[in-house]
Design an enzyme around this catalytic site. Structure first.
Site, PDB file in Angstrom:
ATOM      1  N   VAL A  97      24.880  -9.597  25.236  1.00  0.00           N
ATOM      2  CA  VAL A  97      25.764 -10.501  25.968  1.00  0.00           C
ATOM      3  C   VAL A  97      26.803  -9.698  26.749  1.00  0.00           C
ATOM      4  CG1 VAL A  97      27.411 -10.813  24.074  1.00  0.00           C
ATOM      5  CG2 VAL A  97      27.140 -12.607  25.755  1.00  0.00           C
ATOM      6  N   CYS A  98      27.208 -10.257  27.888  1.00  0.00           N
ATOM      7  CA  CYS A  98      28.306  -9.701  28.670  1.00  0.00           C
ATOM      8  C   CYS A  98      29.121 -10.893  29.183  1.00  0.00           C
ATOM      9  CB  CYS A  98      27.772  -8.824  29.813  1.00  0.00           C
ATOM     10  SG  CYS A  98      26.799  -9.725  31.024  1.00  0.00           S
ATOM     11  N   ALA A  99      29.866 -10.720  30.240  1.00  0.00           N
ATOM     12  CA  ALA A  99      30.703 -11.812  30.735  1.00  0.00           C
ATOM     13  C   ALA A  99      29.878 -12.947  31.335  1.00  0.00           C
ATOM     14  CB  ALA A  99      31.701 -11.283  31.757  1.00  0.00           C
ATOM     15  N   GLY A 101      26.134 -12.440  32.139  1.00  0.00           N
ATOM     16  CA  GLY A 101      24.702 -12.261  31.915  1.00  0.00           C
ATOM     17  C   GLY A 101      24.059 -11.153  32.722  1.00  0.00           C
ATOM     18  N   LEU A 126      29.152 -14.714  28.038  1.00  0.00           N
ATOM     19  CA  LEU A 126      30.250 -15.308  27.264  1.00  0.00           C
ATOM     20  C   LEU A 126      30.767 -16.575  27.945  1.00  0.00           C
ATOM     21  CD1 LEU A 126      31.964 -14.904  24.718  1.00  0.00           C
ATOM     22  CD2 LEU A 126      33.618 -13.697  26.144  1.00  0.00           C
TER      23      LEU A 126
END
Length: 139
Positions: A97-99, A101, A126
């Protein structure tokens, strides 16, 4: 000859059937299945049912502002060196996961090269997790 008559008489229905089939097949062609993306709800199910491991690939400063509960922070630029230390079992589902995708998608490719065959990105990152009203904690 009857086939030609049928096609000319029903060209509109044939066109509708082909275009709807194309729309159904598009996610498969684009790589949605096996391409390694997962919705927030799908991620929750993998975490609960298969003990999936969450790895947040954002920078430590971003991670500190809020992250999924239980996520491990391994920044994308250090993923190849540090993922094996953070997630020892390569057979468990790995959720990246990141901010939003985008970085997580790159991380999936890296993780798969390292032998994590069940690596998937959480689609929307997220941001999508928060929009689904799922829990977030701060470091």
């Amino acid at each position: 000859m009857k086939l030609i008559e049928f096609v000319t008489a029903n060209w509109m229905l044939i066109l509708i059937a082909l275009s709807s089939g194309g729309m159904l097949a598009w996610p498969l062609i684009r790589g949605g299945a096996g391409g390694g993306t997962l919705t927030a709800q799908g991620a929750v199910q993998l975490i609960n049912r298969e003990r999936a491991v969450l790895v947040d690939v954002r920078e430590p400063e971003e991670f500190a502002t809020g992250h999924m509960i239980g996520a491990k922070n391994v920044p994308l630029n250090l993923l190849e060196e540090k993922l094996a230390g953070a997630v020892k079992n390569k057979n468990v589902p790995l959720l990246l996961v990141c901010a939003t995708g985008a970085r997580a998608q790159r991380a999936v490719a890296m993780a798969k090269k390292l032998g994590y065959e069940q690596a998937q990105a959480v689609s929307g990152g997220l941001k999508a997790w928060k929009e689904a009203n799922l829990p977030v904690e701060k470091a």
